[in-house]
Design a protein around this motif. Sequence first.
Motif, PDB file in Angstrom:
ATOM      1  N   ALA A   1      44.789  21.949 -17.935  1.00 49.81           N
ATOM      2  CA  ALA A   1      43.985  21.721 -19.139  1.00 49.81           C
ATOM      3  C   ALA A   1      44.860  21.789 -20.375  1.00 49.81           C
ATOM      4  N   LEU A   2      44.527  20.957 -21.349  1.00 49.44           N
ATOM      5  CA  LEU A   2      45.205  20.937 -22.636  1.00 49.44           C
ATOM      6  C   LEU A   2      44.237  20.382 -23.660  1.00 49.44           C
ATOM      7  N   GLY A   3      44.116  21.059 -24.786  1.00 48.68           N
ATOM      8  CA  GLY A   3      43.187  20.595 -25.809  1.00 48.68           C
ATOM      9  C   GLY A   3      41.760  20.619 -25.301  1.00 48.68           C
ATOM     10  N   ASP A   4      41.087  19.483 -25.379  1.00 50.18           N
ATOM     11  CA  ASP A   4      39.661  19.436 -25.017  1.00 50.18           C
ATOM     12  C   ASP A   4      39.417  18.782 -23.665  1.00 50.18           C
ATOM     13  N   SER A   5      40.438  18.800 -22.762  1.00 46.82           N
ATOM     14  CA  SER A   5      40.231  18.161 -21.462  1.00 46.82           C
ATOM     15  C   SER A   5      41.138  18.778 -20.391  1.00 46.82           C
ATOM     16  N   LEU A   6      40.733  18.595 -19.152  1.00 47.82           N
ATOM     17  CA  LEU A   6      41.548  18.961 -17.990  1.00 47.82           C
ATOM     18  C   LEU A   6      41.795  17.691 -17.195  1.00 47.82           C
ATOM     19  N   VAL A   7      43.055  17.462 -16.837  1.00 45.62           N
ATOM     20  CA  VAL A   7      43.435  16.249 -16.111  1.00 45.62           C
ATOM     21  C   VAL A   7      43.920  16.637 -14.719  1.00 45.62           C
ATOM     22  N   PHE A   8      43.383  15.968 -13.696  1.00 44.83           N
ATOM     23  CA  PHE A   8      43.747  16.235 -12.298  1.00 44.83           C
ATOM     24  C   PHE A   8      44.181  14.930 -11.642  1.00 44.83           C
ATOM     25  N   PRO A  27      21.305  22.582 -26.570  1.00 40.17           N
ATOM     26  CA  PRO A  27      20.539  23.760 -27.000  1.00 40.17           C
ATOM     27  C   PRO A  27      19.339  23.987 -26.090  1.00 40.17           C
ATOM     28  N   ASP A  28      19.061  25.249 -25.805  1.00 41.19           N
ATOM     29  CA  ASP A  28      17.872  25.609 -25.038  1.00 41.19           C
ATOM     30  C   ASP A  28      17.386  26.972 -25.507  1.00 41.19           C
ATOM     31  N   ASP A  29      16.515  27.618 -24.741  1.00 43.12           N
ATOM     32  CA  ASP A  29      15.928  28.890 -25.172  1.00 43.12           C
ATOM     33  C   ASP A  29      16.947  30.029 -25.183  1.00 43.12           C
ATOM     34  N   ASN A  30      18.059  29.874 -24.471  1.00 47.99           N
ATOM     35  CA  ASN A  30      19.030  30.965 -24.363  1.00 47.99           C
ATOM     36  C   ASN A  30      20.289  30.777 -25.204  1.00 47.99           C
ATOM     37  N   PHE A  31      20.706  29.522 -25.371  1.00 47.74           N
ATOM     38  CA  PHE A  31      21.979  29.279 -26.044  1.00 47.74           C
ATOM     39  C   PHE A  31      21.908  28.066 -26.961  1.00 47.74           C
ATOM     40  N   LEU A  32      22.710  28.141 -28.016  1.00 49.86           N
ATOM     41  CA  LEU A  32      23.004  26.990 -28.850  1.00 49.86           C
ATOM     42  C   LEU A  32      24.452  26.572 -28.581  1.00 49.86           C
ATOM     43  N   PRO A  33      24.794  25.320 -28.801  1.00 51.57           N
ATOM     44  CA  PRO A  33      26.209  24.924 -28.675  1.00 51.57           C
ATOM     45  C   PRO A  33      27.058  25.694 -29.677  1.00 51.57           C
ATOM     46  N   GLY A  34      28.214  26.179 -29.227  1.00 48.84           N
ATOM     47  CA  GLY A  34      29.097  26.932 -30.105  1.00 48.84           C
ATOM     48  C   GLY A  34      30.009  26.026 -30.905  1.00 48.84           C
ATOM     49  N   PRO A  35      30.793  26.594 -31.806  1.00 46.58           N
ATOM     50  CA  PRO A  35      31.747  25.815 -32.605  1.00 46.58           C
ATOM     51  C   PRO A  35      33.000  25.517 -31.786  1.00 46.58           C
ATOM     52  N   VAL A  36      33.831  24.622 -32.274  1.00 47.57           N
ATOM     53  CA  VAL A  36      35.106  24.320 -31.631  1.00 47.57           C
ATOM     54  C   VAL A  36      36.104  25.424 -31.983  1.00 47.57           C
ATOM     55  N   VAL A  37      36.690  26.036 -30.965  1.00 42.45           N
ATOM     56  CA  VAL A  37      37.736  27.043 -31.156  1.00 42.45           C
ATOM     57  C   VAL A  37      39.020  26.439 -30.592  1.00 42.45           C
ATOM     58  N   THR A  38      39.949  26.085 -31.467  1.00 41.86           N
ATOM     59  CA  THR A  38      41.143  25.367 -31.029  1.00 41.86           C
ATOM     60  C   THR A  38      42.198  26.334 -30.487  1.00 41.86           C
ATOM     61  N   GLY A  39      43.009  25.818 -29.577  1.00 40.11           N
ATOM     62  CA  GLY A  39      44.091  26.588 -28.979  1.00 40.11           C
ATOM     63  C   GLY A  39      44.878  25.678 -28.065  1.00 40.11           C
ATOM     64  N   VAL A  40      45.734  26.274 -27.214  1.00 44.31           N
ATOM     65  CA  VAL A  40      46.404  25.464 -26.199  1.00 44.31           C
ATOM     66  C   VAL A  40      45.361  24.706 -25.387  1.00 44.31           C
ATOM     67  N   VAL A  41      44.308  25.425 -25.014  1.00 41.99           N
ATOM     68  CA  VAL A  41      43.114  24.810 -24.430  1.00 41.99           C
ATOM     69  C   VAL A  41      41.955  25.157 -25.344  1.00 41.99           C
TER      70      VAL A  41
END
Length: 246
Positions: free
Chosen positions: A45-52, A138-152
């Motif tokens: 994985a790198l950035g916003d994806s995993l490549v196989f 989004p549902d009753d338990n969770f909302l989508p979170g923000p983007v947290v950047t890093g190596v992944v």
Amino acid sequence: MNKRIYILLLLLPAVAFLGCRKNVLDPAFRSDARLLLTANNADGALGDSLVFSFAVWPNSLSDTVVNLYAQVMGTVTPEERTFTIQVDPTSTAQPSEYVLPTSFKVPANGFRVAIPVKINRTARLTDASAKLVLRVMPDDNFLPGPVVTGVVNSAPVFSLIWTDVLIKPVTWDNNMLWSVGKWSKVKHQLAIDATGIRNFQNITIAEQYYIASRSLEFLTEYNRNNPGNPKRNENGIVIDICSQCE
């Protein structure tokens, strides 16, 4: 002294206001439970994806399971919580090429859970790739979170990409470049054939130079058995095994 106290008292409401504004504007500081998707760098994985790539494995491997992860941002609860993942319409993977879990749950007192995705090795992937884009809904338990950047990245949208073509490992230029040289499909395949090592992620320095040594022996033997026709990469350039070389 009284003047200093008076100025401090005037500033306190402004500081309090700014603190409240931070809670209102920054989703990472809100009390709503949020969910992010991510993966492990060691898995490719790198950035916003995993490549196989299936290409590093024998032809007998027809499918495999790759783990993505759901990460909770917010309070851990003593109850199990379901969450909702949707396949984004920008995906290029065909329905026959993957299988997702039938349900998604964060266990009680849990903050991270694997999402096992079964991917299939189909004929079209020998000259193409499949891309599965997953989105937190989004549902009753969770909302989508923000983007947290890093190596992944940890993000509300994450991609899994797979193919049956050799692809450059995300860490090649951080390790293999200095022992084996510049990446090419031909050199990558030679290193696999010479050592049997298929995963070049996060290898040690000792492993790097073992790969270089065995690959050089393998290449030397090939060139000796093919006089006047040295091993070339996919661009027709003669390859060698050395630091930063083709």
